[in-house]
Structures are given as structure tokens and as C-alpha cells.
Design a protein around this motif. Structure first.
Motif, PDB file in Angstrom:
ATOM      1  N   LEU A  50      -2.205  -5.627  -8.957  1.00 23.53           N
ATOM      2  CA  LEU A  50      -1.781  -5.148  -7.642  1.00 23.53           C
ATOM      3  C   LEU A  50      -0.859  -3.927  -7.719  1.00 23.53           C
ATOM      4  N   THR A  51      -0.341  -3.629  -8.889  1.00 25.10           N
ATOM      5  CA  THR A  51       0.596  -2.522  -9.041  1.00 25.10           C
ATOM      6  C   THR A  51      -0.136  -1.182  -8.965  1.00 25.10           C
ATOM      7  N   PRO A  52       0.322  -0.245  -8.103  1.00 22.54           N
ATOM      8  CA  PRO A  52      -0.337   1.069  -7.958  1.00 22.54           C
ATOM      9  C   PRO A  52       0.086   2.014  -9.091  1.00 22.54           C
TER      10      PRO A  52
ATOM     11  N   ILE B 296       6.863  -5.138  -3.872  1.00 19.61           N
ATOM     12  CA  ILE B 296       7.475  -6.256  -4.593  1.00 19.61           C
ATOM     13  C   ILE B 296       7.371  -7.535  -3.778  1.00 19.61           C
ATOM     14  N   LYS B 297       7.659  -7.447  -2.476  1.00 17.06           N
ATOM     15  CA  LYS B 297       7.607  -8.634  -1.624  1.00 17.06           C
ATOM     16  C   LYS B 297       6.179  -9.190  -1.536  1.00 17.06           C
ATOM     17  N   ILE B 298       5.195  -8.296  -1.332  1.00 17.33           N
ATOM     18  CA  ILE B 298       3.800  -8.745  -1.209  1.00 17.33           C
ATOM     19  C   ILE B 298       3.310  -9.350  -2.518  1.00 17.33           C
ATOM     20  N   THR B 299       3.625  -8.644  -3.628  1.00 12.80           N
ATOM     21  CA  THR B 299       3.179  -9.128  -4.932  1.00 12.80           C
ATOM     22  C   THR B 299       3.812 -10.479  -5.259  1.00 12.80           C
ATOM     23  N   THR B 300       5.110 -10.577  -5.006  1.00 11.55           N
ATOM     24  CA  THR B 300       5.804 -11.840  -5.290  1.00 11.55           C
ATOM     25  C   THR B 300       5.220 -12.982  -4.456  1.00 11.55           C
TER      26      THR B 300
ATOM     27  N   ASP C 257      11.534   1.981   0.216  1.00 11.50           N
ATOM     28  CA  ASP C 257      11.078   0.935   1.140  1.00 11.50           C
ATOM     29  C   ASP C 257       9.661   0.487   0.797  1.00 11.50           C
ATOM     30  N   PHE C 258       8.803   1.445   0.427  1.00 15.93           N
ATOM     31  CA  PHE C 258       7.429   1.096   0.051  1.00 15.93           C
ATOM     32  C   PHE C 258       7.412   0.241  -1.213  1.00 15.93           C
TER      33      PHE C 258
END
Length: 505
Positions: free
Chosen positions: A261-263, A226-230, A220-221
């Protein structure tokens, strides 16, 4: 391997298989094991680690970094992903090997007739045609047919869902996964391993590892990232185009933002922390087969635990033998010793503790018959001859023995002293003793005795056993309570004994 002779009455048919024939059948039918989930090859097991949503995001980020010519970011992200994946795989692989080694050490055995002798063998070595001894409390090791039995009942709830034990007279079918609740007897094996009904059921239920709650949360995280980055990438790209920036420049800037933005370190941090937890648990003898299960363990709020051997030392000893008023009684010891000495239907540590307590001269007594223990009656009886008299000796759960007793030693009616005897039973229980009651009854001469003769008994007294609590039991239960974890103790003992053990006194 223990062996005992089958006895002079053993015929050729009842002599069991020979070792040579058993070896041939083992090669023909295979080991008596249940269907298990197919193990994936090592390479596929390793590659499956890359299906983690978070790892997929990082690999996409590494690909974008390589596309943009950012070699440093590509190398760093790829190294981090490989490090966390390899570490997770190695820990899981080692744990699986350790679990398999532990399974080999914990082997369940059955009493099988081979070469005319009763022999204890692992269940995996049983083959069709073997004759197996059945007794109360034992599991049925394969599918077969009862060839002889006495008061034989089986619990088949794992197969049928029926909670009541089913009678198993001669020629009745019995199945792997069931257990004997009453009586004793023998069966001949017809099907083993994957051919058994229980194995078919197990195979239907066998599936891949179920994702843990932690796995679901990580997924889910990852989807949230993915949603925020997109959204941010599309938003920044649209804004750049609105202000008339170049198409290629806007695209490259948006992609670079997605990589930023990728952790990247998150998978490695998670794996390192879970690995540290698994290593700490390994020092205490705990095998962690799946790293993510540690997080599930940490979120536990209810723990169900066994009592004997877990909270106690698992070393039972006879401590007291008293009458209904708490006075030491040699009569209770004698009758209890005879009942334990002649009991053959259900081997248990209480009988062993009685036999080891003291050697008693039983000359003049000999066994005539036995009514085996079962988990419905919660008692067992033996019939012995002493001179011209036939004596029924019953021992078992105090509530049940008192229920079928009508008199107390000395000729008094039990109702006259029932409250005092009950108080003595409760007192022994509050002291942490496991208690058995003993009662006797003179019975008429007959060829065979059934449970219906267990009535109108004379209550004799109690035998009190002690399985002391481990020194660590009380502190451990206290710590669990402080952590907000509710502990449920699953035991066949009464609440008073369990409370005493839980208090560690």
C-alpha cells in the motif's frame, strides 16, 4: 569606489578614521552584518531530508520488506528514497549558493569619512568611530549618535512601531534599521553588527525554515496513509485470525499488504516535477531555494509588484517643461534646473534627468541655502541669489506645490486658474508622465531658511518625466489576470500614471 574631499573646514576630529585604524577595528568588532540563522553542516542538512513523513513511511516499508526477505522490494524502495532525497538536497544546496552569490552582488553602500575624504563603502566594512553622511531616503547603517544635522527626521517604525518620523537633533541616538525621511546630517557609529539593537531583534526572530503549505499538505497526506494502512493491516490480521489462519502467516500477510500500500514512487515523482519547474524558472533568472515553495507560488492569487524597473525600463528622462496651460516654458526649465543643480539633500533620478536634459547658463545665480526634501512635505526648496534678490525655488509633488501657492505667473491669483492647471496635471499623468511642479517666491534676507517660508508661492509650471513601460509589461499583466491572479502595483506615483504603465502604452 568614489571619493570626494571633505573640504577645508575638516578638522582632525572630523577627518574620520584612517584606513589603518578602520582595519584594526574591523578585525576587533567584526563585519557590520546582522545576526543570521546558523547554517547546519552539510551532513545534517542532508539527513534532515529523511524527517519527511512520506520518506519515513517508505523507510519503514523498506525495513519490513527486508524483514520479510523481499530483497528486491527493499532495494527498489531504498533506491527511490535515496534518489528523491539526493535530488532535493542538491537542488536546494545549489540554490542557496546562488542566492549567497547574488547577495554579494547586491551591496548597499554608505557615505563614510575616511582619511579626510568622503568614500562609498559597503555597510559590512563600517566600524565604530566612522562618520557617516545622512540624507533623506538613506538607511541608517549602524547604531550611533548624530553629530550634526539640519531638519533631520528618522523613521524608526521597524524598531518601535511608531509611524511618525522622529526628530534627530545633534547628540540624538539613531539606530540600524531606521531610515532618514527628512533633512541631512552626519552621525558617528557607536555599535555595529551583532551589537546593534536591530540585530538583537533580528536574532530573536531568526528561526528555522518555515514549512510551506505544500509541506503541511504532504504531512497530512502521509498521516492519512499511515491511518489507512494501519487500519487495513489490523483489519486483515483480525479477519485472518477469525478464520483460524496461522498467527505467523496472518502477520506476514498483513505486513506484506502494508508494504504494497505504500506509494514508493510518490516522493520521486514530486521531486522530479518540482526540479523540472525550478530548472525552467532558472532559465528566466529565478532562484528556487526550496523546491516545495514552487507549489506555493502556483497557488498564488494576489501578487504585489514594484513599478519602477519592474514594469518600466528604469531610465527616466525629462520630456516636457510646460506652464500651467501646457505651453513650453523656458522659465520652468530654468527654475527646475536651478533647483536640481543645487539640490544636495536627496539624490534621485529626476534631478539627474533635469541636469542631463540641457546645459543651462546659470551665471549670476548662486546658492544661499537649501530646505531638503522630505517624505512628509513631498517637496524641496533652494534659495538662490540673483543680483540683489533672493529667490526661493520649490519643486515637488504637484498637489503639495499647488497647496502652498497663492498666485500664478503673471500676477493672477491661483484660484482663478486652478481648475485649468489641475486639468493639465491630470492630462500629463494620463499620458504616463511623472510630474513635478515648480513654484517660486521672493524671500527676505536672513541667515537660515526653514520650511515655514514655503507659503504664498507663485506657481510656474510642470516638468514631465517619462520612464517608459517595458514591452513585456502589458502581456505579463494580462497573463496573470487570465490565471486568476490579482496584481497590486506598489508605487509612489499617482493612479493615473500607474494605470498608463499597466496598460503598456
Amino acid at each position: 569606489m568614489n571619493t570626494t574631499a571633505a573640504g577645508p573646514r575638516t578638522s582632525r576630529v572630523k577627518a574620520g578614521l584612517t584606513s589603518r585604524e578602520a582595519a584594526k577595528r574591523l578585525a576587533q568588532y567584526g563585519p557590520n552584518t546582522l545576526a543570521e540563522a546558523k547554517r547546519r553542516p552539510v551532513v545534517l542538512a542532508f539527513l534532515s531530508r529523511f524527517t519527511n513523513p512520506l520518506v519515513i513511511i517508505l523507510m519503514l516499508a523498506a525495513t519490513l520488506a527486508a524483514f520479510l526477505g523481499d530483497r528486491v522490494s527493499f532495494i527498489i524502495i531504498t533506491a527511490i528514497v535515496l534518489a528523491s532525497t539526493v535530488l532535493d538536497f542538491i537542488n536546494t544546496y545549489r540554490s542557496e549558493r546562488a542566492a549567497e552569490a547574488l547577495k554579494e552582488r547586491v551591496r548597499v553602500e554608505a557615505e563614510v569619512l575616511r582619511d579626510g575624504y568622503w568614500t562609498s563603502l559597503p555597510l559590512t566594512q563600517l566600524v565604530p568611530g566612522d562618520i557617516i553622511k545622512l540624507m533623506a531616503g538613506r538607511l541608517i547603517p549602524a547604531d550611533g549618535v548624530v553629530v550634526e544635522g539640519k531638519d533631520l527626521y528618522a523613521n524608526e517604525s521597524t524598531l518601535t512601531g511608531e509611524s511618525f518620523p522622529q526628530p534627530k537633533p545633534p547628540k540624538a541616538e539613531v539606530y540600524l534599521g531606521s531610515s532618514i525621511t527628512t533633512g541631512e546630517g552626519q552621525m558617528v557609529i557607536k555599535e555595529t553588527g551583532a551589537a546593534t539593537k536591530f540585530s538583537h531583534l533580528a536574532h530573536a526572530l531568526t528561526s528555522a525554515d518555515t514549512p510551506t503549505e505544500f509541506d503541511h499538505e504532504i504531512k497530512d497526506f502521509s498521516l492519512l496513509i499511515i491511518k489507512i494502512t494501519t487500519f487495513l493491516v489490523l483489519f486483515i490480521f483480525t479477519v485472518n485470525l477469525f478464520f483460524h489462519h496461522g498467527l505467523l502467516q496472518s502477520l506476514l500477510f498483513s505486513v506484506a499488504l502494508a508494504v504494497g500500500l505504500t506509494p514508493e514512487l510518490l516522493p520521486l515523482i514530486i521531486t522530479l516535477n518540482l526540479t523540472k519547474g525550478s530548472l525552467a524558472m532558472a532559465k528566466h533568472g529565478v532562484i528556487v531555494k526550496q523546491l516545495s515553495s514552487i507549489q506555493n507560488l502556483g497557488s498564488m492569487d494576489v501578487l504585489c509588484t514594484d513599478k519602477t524597473g519592474t514594469l518600466t525600463e528604469d531610465h527616466i528622462a525629462l520630456v516636457r517643461h510646460v506652464d500651467g496651460f501646457g505651453e513650453d516654458s523656458r522659465q520652468v526649465l530654468l527654475y527646475g534646473y536651478l533647483a536640481s543643480l543645487y539640490s544636495t539633500g536627496f539624490e534621485n533620478p529626476l534631478d539627474k534627468a533635469v541636469r542631463e536634459f540641457k546645459s543651462i547658463n546659470t551665471a549670476g545665480y548662486h546658492k544661499l541655502d537649501e530646505i531638503p526634501y522630505d517624505f512628509e512635505r513631498k517637496r524641496e526648496s533652494v534659495v538662490v541669489a540673483h543680483g540683489n534678490r533672493r529667490l526661493l525655488i520649490t519643486k515637488g509633488a504637484p498637489e503639495e506645490v499647488m497647496r502652498i501657492s497663492s498666485h500664478y505667473t503673471g500676477g493672477r491669483r491661483l484660484d482663478e486658474v486652478r481648475s485649468d492647471i489641475q486639468a493639465q496635471y491630470e492630462y500629463l499623468s494620463t499620458q504616463g508622465f511623472r510630474v513635478l511642479a515648480v513654484a517660486v517666491h521672493h524671500v527676505p534676507e536672513q541667515a537660515h531658511y526653514e520650511p515655514n517660508v514655503e507659503h504664498g508661492l507663485t506657481f510656474v509650471g510642470f516638468m514631465a518625466f517619462l520612464d517608459p513601460a517595458k514591452q513585456s509589461a502589458a502581456p505579463t499583466l494580462t497573463r496573470l489576470r487570465d490565471y486568476g491572479i490579482t496584481v497590486k502595483i506598489v508605487t509612489g506615483d499617482n493612479a493615473l500614471v500607474t494605470r498608463k504603465i499597466a496598460q503598456g502604452r
